[in-house]
Design a protein around this motif. Structure first.
Motif, PDB file in Angstrom:
ATOM      1  N   VAL A  13      -3.555   4.118   5.863  1.00  0.00           N
ATOM      2  CA  VAL A  13      -4.985   3.618   5.809  1.00  0.00           C
ATOM      3  C   VAL A  13      -5.738   3.688   4.538  1.00  0.00           C
ATOM      4  CG1 VAL A  13      -7.243   4.738   7.032  1.00  0.00           C
ATOM      5  CG2 VAL A  13      -5.045   5.215   8.148  1.00  0.00           C
ATOM      6  N   HIS A  14      -6.441   2.490   4.613  1.00  0.00           N
ATOM      7  CA  HIS A  14      -7.232   2.444   3.177  1.00  0.00           C
ATOM      8  C   HIS A  14      -8.805   2.957   3.233  1.00  0.00           C
ATOM      9  CE1 HIS A  14      -4.072  -0.118   1.221  1.00  0.00           C
ATOM     10  NE2 HIS A  14      -3.760  -0.486   2.368  1.00  0.00           N
ATOM     11  N   TRP A  15      -9.216   3.613   2.339  1.00  0.00           N
ATOM     12  CA  TRP A  15     -10.504   4.250   2.327  1.00  0.00           C
ATOM     13  C   TRP A  15     -11.332   3.853   1.254  1.00  0.00           C
ATOM     14  CZ3 TRP A  15     -12.191   6.359   6.689  1.00  0.00           C
ATOM     15  CH2 TRP A  15     -11.302   7.234   7.371  1.00  0.00           C
ATOM     16  N   GLY A  16     -12.320   2.833   1.288  1.00  0.00           N
ATOM     17  CA  GLY A  16     -12.954   2.373   0.143  1.00  0.00           C
ATOM     18  C   GLY A  16     -12.335   1.378  -0.771  1.00  0.00           C
ATOM     19  N   GLN A  17     -11.181   1.313  -0.679  1.00  0.00           N
ATOM     20  CA  GLN A  17     -10.637   0.385  -1.728  1.00  0.00           C
ATOM     21  C   GLN A  17      -9.143   0.307  -1.387  1.00  0.00           C
ATOM     22  OE1 GLN A  17     -10.530   1.462  -5.756  1.00  0.00           O
ATOM     23  NE2 GLN A  17      -9.557   3.278  -5.417  1.00  0.00           N
ATOM     24  N   VAL A  18      -8.582  -0.962  -1.547  1.00  0.00           N
ATOM     25  CA  VAL A  18      -6.943  -0.945  -1.120  1.00  0.00           C
ATOM     26  C   VAL A  18      -6.235  -0.620  -2.439  1.00  0.00           C
ATOM     27  CG1 VAL A  18      -7.520  -2.530   0.896  1.00  0.00           C
ATOM     28  CG2 VAL A  18      -7.256  -3.485  -1.527  1.00  0.00           C
ATOM     29  N   ARG A  19      -5.011  -0.095  -2.119  1.00  0.00           N
ATOM     30  CA  ARG A  19      -4.336   0.284  -3.219  1.00  0.00           C
ATOM     31  C   ARG A  19      -2.855  -0.042  -3.168  1.00  0.00           C
ATOM     32  NH1 ARG A  19      -3.813   5.654  -3.030  1.00  0.00           N
ATOM     33  NH2 ARG A  19      -4.858   5.774  -1.092  1.00  0.00           N
ATOM     34  N   ALA A  20      -2.171  -0.590  -4.206  1.00  0.00           N
ATOM     35  CA  ALA A  20      -0.649  -0.777  -4.259  1.00  0.00           C
ATOM     36  C   ALA A  20      -0.024   0.274  -3.626  1.00  0.00           C
ATOM     37  CB  ALA A  20      -0.355  -1.422  -5.361  1.00  0.00           C
ATOM     38  N   PRO A  21       1.423   0.067  -3.234  1.00  0.00           N
ATOM     39  CA  PRO A  21       2.106  -1.477  -3.546  1.00  0.00           C
ATOM     40  C   PRO A  21       1.677  -2.162  -2.192  1.00  0.00           C
ATOM     41  CG  PRO A  21       3.479   0.426  -2.612  1.00  0.00           C
ATOM     42  CD  PRO A  21       2.402   1.177  -3.030  1.00  0.00           C
ATOM     43  N   PHE A  22       1.877  -3.379  -2.187  1.00  0.00           N
ATOM     44  CA  PHE A  22       1.613  -4.335  -1.115  1.00  0.00           C
ATOM     45  C   PHE A  22       2.871  -4.902  -0.403  1.00  0.00           C
ATOM     46  CE2 PHE A  22      -1.919  -4.550  -4.065  1.00  0.00           C
ATOM     47  CZ  PHE A  22      -3.081  -3.995  -3.279  1.00  0.00           C
ATOM     48  N   PHE A  23       2.694  -5.112   0.821  1.00  0.00           N
ATOM     49  CA  PHE A  23       3.659  -5.520   1.788  1.00  0.00           C
ATOM     50  C   PHE A  23       3.913  -7.197   1.270  1.00  0.00           C
ATOM     51  CE2 PHE A  23       5.729  -7.582   5.465  1.00  0.00           C
ATOM     52  CZ  PHE A  23       6.599  -6.421   5.744  1.00  0.00           C
ATOM     53  N   CYS A  24       3.025  -7.821   0.930  1.00  0.00           N
ATOM     54  CA  CYS A  24       3.130  -9.100   0.342  1.00  0.00           C
ATOM     55  C   CYS A  24       1.619  -9.537  -0.175  1.00  0.00           C
ATOM     56  CB  CYS A  24       3.484 -10.117   1.673  1.00  0.00           C
ATOM     57  SG  CYS A  24       2.487 -10.256   2.737  1.00  0.00           S
ATOM     58  N   ASP A  25       1.495 -10.996  -0.759  1.00  0.00           N
ATOM     59  CA  ASP A  25       0.273 -11.412  -1.224  1.00  0.00           C
ATOM     60  C   ASP A  25      -0.815 -11.382  -0.036  1.00  0.00           C
ATOM     61  OD1 ASP A  25       1.253 -11.299  -3.602  1.00  0.00           O
ATOM     62  OD2 ASP A  25       1.582 -13.575  -3.582  1.00  0.00           O
ATOM     63  N   PHE A  26      -0.307 -11.946   1.092  1.00  0.00           N
ATOM     64  CA  PHE A  26      -1.120 -12.066   2.306  1.00  0.00           C
ATOM     65  C   PHE A  26      -1.784 -10.893   2.678  1.00  0.00           C
ATOM     66  CE2 PHE A  26      -2.309 -11.729   6.785  1.00  0.00           C
ATOM     67  CZ  PHE A  26      -3.059 -12.661   6.865  1.00  0.00           C
ATOM     68  N   SER A  27      -1.014  -9.855   2.713  1.00  0.00           N
ATOM     69  CA  SER A  27      -1.670  -8.450   3.273  1.00  0.00           C
ATOM     70  C   SER A  27      -2.514  -7.733   2.181  1.00  0.00           C
ATOM     71  CB  SER A  27      -0.384  -7.349   3.515  1.00  0.00           C
ATOM     72  OG  SER A  27       0.455  -7.104   2.249  1.00  0.00           O
ATOM     73  N   GLU A  28      -2.303  -8.174   0.818  1.00  0.00           N
ATOM     74  CA  GLU A  28      -3.189  -7.600  -0.419  1.00  0.00           C
ATOM     75  C   GLU A  28      -4.630  -8.560   0.064  1.00  0.00           C
ATOM     76  OE1 GLU A  28      -3.847  -7.649  -4.881  1.00  0.00           O
ATOM     77  OE2 GLU A  28      -2.104  -8.398  -3.967  1.00  0.00           O
ATOM     78  N   ASN A  29      -4.530  -9.672   0.182  1.00  0.00           N
ATOM     79  CA  ASN A  29      -5.793 -10.463   0.318  1.00  0.00           C
ATOM     80  C   ASN A  29      -6.434 -10.313   1.443  1.00  0.00           C
ATOM     81  OD1 ASN A  29      -4.939 -11.759  -2.361  1.00  0.00           O
ATOM     82  ND2 ASN A  29      -4.089 -13.291  -1.279  1.00  0.00           N
ATOM     83  N   ALA A  30      -5.888  -9.961   2.573  1.00  0.00           N
ATOM     84  CA  ALA A  30      -6.583  -9.853   3.636  1.00  0.00           C
ATOM     85  C   ALA A  30      -7.058  -8.687   3.752  1.00  0.00           C
ATOM     86  CB  ALA A  30      -5.596 -10.063   5.063  1.00  0.00           C
ATOM     87  N   SER A  31      -6.513  -7.471   3.229  1.00  0.00           N
ATOM     88  CA  SER A  31      -7.206  -6.250   3.208  1.00  0.00           C
ATOM     89  C   SER A  31      -8.362  -5.983   2.162  1.00  0.00           C
ATOM     90  CB  SER A  31      -6.073  -5.280   2.756  1.00  0.00           C
ATOM     91  OG  SER A  31      -5.069  -5.195   3.282  1.00  0.00           O
TER      92      SER A  31
END
Length: 326
Positions: A232-250
């Motif tokens: 669960v991300h609160w306020g901002q998303v943080r690494a590590p990311f599953f992939c580039d798509f999940s990072e950008n979508a989040s």
């Protein structure tokens, strides 16, 4: 002045609802929630009927104009965030599965429910080699439980538990970002994105802990693949990311919702993992609430901005792809 005479001013003060409300608002959250309502029926009625107290206990949302703590911030990388004032009692009782504020946001599995502070003998978490947080021991079914242990768990999962009605923050999110991927086998990943899962009607008030808990617990228990990872991300998303798509979508979702729940359903290519949970029925016996209800995924209210309506995406790796949308 005799003891009986000195008590008269105190009784006079406590007999005035406005003064009693002000005194009660100075109490810590646990005392106000648990102990104060038991003093008398009059105290219970005042606590239950006071808008200010209900807001302090996160049962009712603070009016937007009265909230000076929530703020918006922007950044060029698309990580603009809504920073809510998180419910401190929930953050304490449901960390780390639901409120992880470390420097990195590691994925978790059903196993990590055993690390929450309200569970019987909370377990320490360890970081596996592939970046998944696990609780020790790594292969739990059900611990031997005595009557006291069962009663302790039931305080949280029984019908009528007050934490389920609490807003997760002030101001509460009216929408919840939802990201889902299904990895059927290595190099073949399907992505679905369903943005909004909350009713934005004003009478609802915003995201309640019961809704968030049921969503995560339900998916952690009932999935088709070998394991399901969540965070669960609160306020901002943080690494590590599953992939580039999940990072950008989040990052895009959290700009509009303030909270994103991320799920990745993975197949049995991860041979170093046991299937999780080993026994879904045993897991549900411990962690499913009496008032559990599955949350319907999809847009249930009018999104506040057109940006929330961007189309679901399909991402493929390697030798082919397939996909679908909710």
């Amino acid at each position: 002045m005799t003891a009986s005479n000195s008590a008269i001013p105190i009784e006079a003060v406590l007999s005035i609802p406005e003064l009693l409300e002000a005194i009660l608002l100075s109490l810590d959250m646990v005392t106000l929630l648990v102990s104060a309502p038991r003093v008398s029926k009059r105290w219970y009625d005042i606590i239950a009927g006071s808008p200010a107290i209900r807001q302090a206990l996160y049962f009712d949302p603070v009016p937007v104009k009265a909230s000076s703590s929530s703020s918006k911030s922007g950044a060029n990388d698309g990580s603009a965030t809504i920073k809510p004032v998180l419910n401190p009692l929930l953050a304490k009782k449901f960390a780390p599965c639901f409120f992880d504020f470390g420097s990195k946001a590691y994925f978790r599995r059903a196993n990590s429910f055993y690390s929450m502070p309200w569970t019987v003998k909370p377990r320490k978490e360890v970081l596996s080699e592939d970046g998944i947080m696990e609780s020790l021991p790594l292969y739990p079914l059900l611990d031997p439980e005595g009557p006291c242990d069962q009663a302790d768990r039931r305080r949280f999962t029984q019908r009528g538990a007050s934490w389920r009605r609490m807003l997760v923050s002030q101001q509460p999110p009216l929408q919840l970002g939802h990201l889902w991927s299904d990895e059927q086998y290595r190099w073949h990943t399907l992505f679905w994105d369903a943005k909004v899962i909350l009713n934005t009607d004003a009478t609802h008030g915003g995201l309640r802990m019961g809704e968030l808990y049921d969503l995560v617990q339900d998916h952690a228990s009932d999935h088709q693949r070998h394991s399901l990872w969540f965070r669960v991300h609160w306020g901002q998303v943080r690494a590590p990311f599953f992939c580039d798509f999940s990072e950008n979508a989040s990052r895009q979702m959290i700009c509009h919702t303030g909270v994103v729940v991320e799920f990745h359903e993975v197949d049995d290519v991860y041979q170093d993992h046991h299937r999780d949970p080993i026994d879904p029925d045993a897991f549900n016996l411990v962690f499913r609430c009496d008032e559990h209800r599955p949350l319907q995924i999809g847009v249930t209210g009018k999104p506040p901005t057109a940006a929330v309506d961007w189309n679901p995406a399909v991402l493929s790796y390697g030798w082919g792809f397939d996909g679908g949308v909710y």
